[in-house]
Motif scaffolding. Sequence first.
Motif, PDB file in Angstrom:
ATOM      1  N   PRO A  21       0.652  -1.272   0.082  1.00 19.94           N
ATOM      2  CA  PRO A  21       0.062   0.226  -0.129  1.00 19.94           C
ATOM      3  C   PRO A  21       0.595   1.393   0.015  1.00 19.94           C
ATOM      4  O   PRO A  21       0.530   2.223  -0.454  1.00 19.94           O
ATOM      5  N   GLN A  25       0.718   4.012  -3.001  1.00 18.12           N
ATOM      6  CA  GLN A  25       0.306   5.460  -2.518  1.00 18.12           C
ATOM      7  C   GLN A  25       1.337   6.457  -3.176  1.00 18.12           C
ATOM      8  O   GLN A  25       1.365   7.545  -3.450  1.00 18.12           O
ATOM      9  N   THR A  61      -5.369  -2.879  -3.043  1.00 15.26           N
ATOM     10  CA  THR A  61      -4.728  -1.466  -2.783  1.00 15.26           C
ATOM     11  C   THR A  61      -4.438  -0.662  -4.069  1.00 15.26           C
ATOM     12  O   THR A  61      -3.809   0.358  -4.090  1.00 15.26           O
TER      13      THR A  61
END
Length: 123
Positions: A21, A25, A61
């Motif tokens: 994740p 991101q 994710t």
Amino acid sequence: MELGDIIDKPVAGKATAGNAPQVVQHMSDNLQDKIAQIQGLRSLQMMLEFGRSQQDMLCRTKGPEAVVAAMTTHGQDAELQCHAALVLAFLVQGNTQAQVAVLEAGAAEAIVAAMRIFTTEGA
């Protein structure tokens, strides 16, 4: 600091090691930065060597979307396209749910677009 603690991204940092994740991101936050995208793709590739659990984590994710975004944003970069294609191949290997997620993210279209660009250019 204990094993597994999350390390905050340096203020001017371009890449931070982390879990799936965090890498996704970071890629999303730095979409225009080609080097950050390649580093993220390389990190994802290494994670995917651990198999099904990482495939599932990446799909949860929005990993396929991050890879496709990198491909479409940096469509003229052959190195990035190669890394992205490899990540997608590892992501879908033996995992029907991941295959569906990758197709829904637009990966087939992104790969075909890259093939057209680099076949035309002779790369």
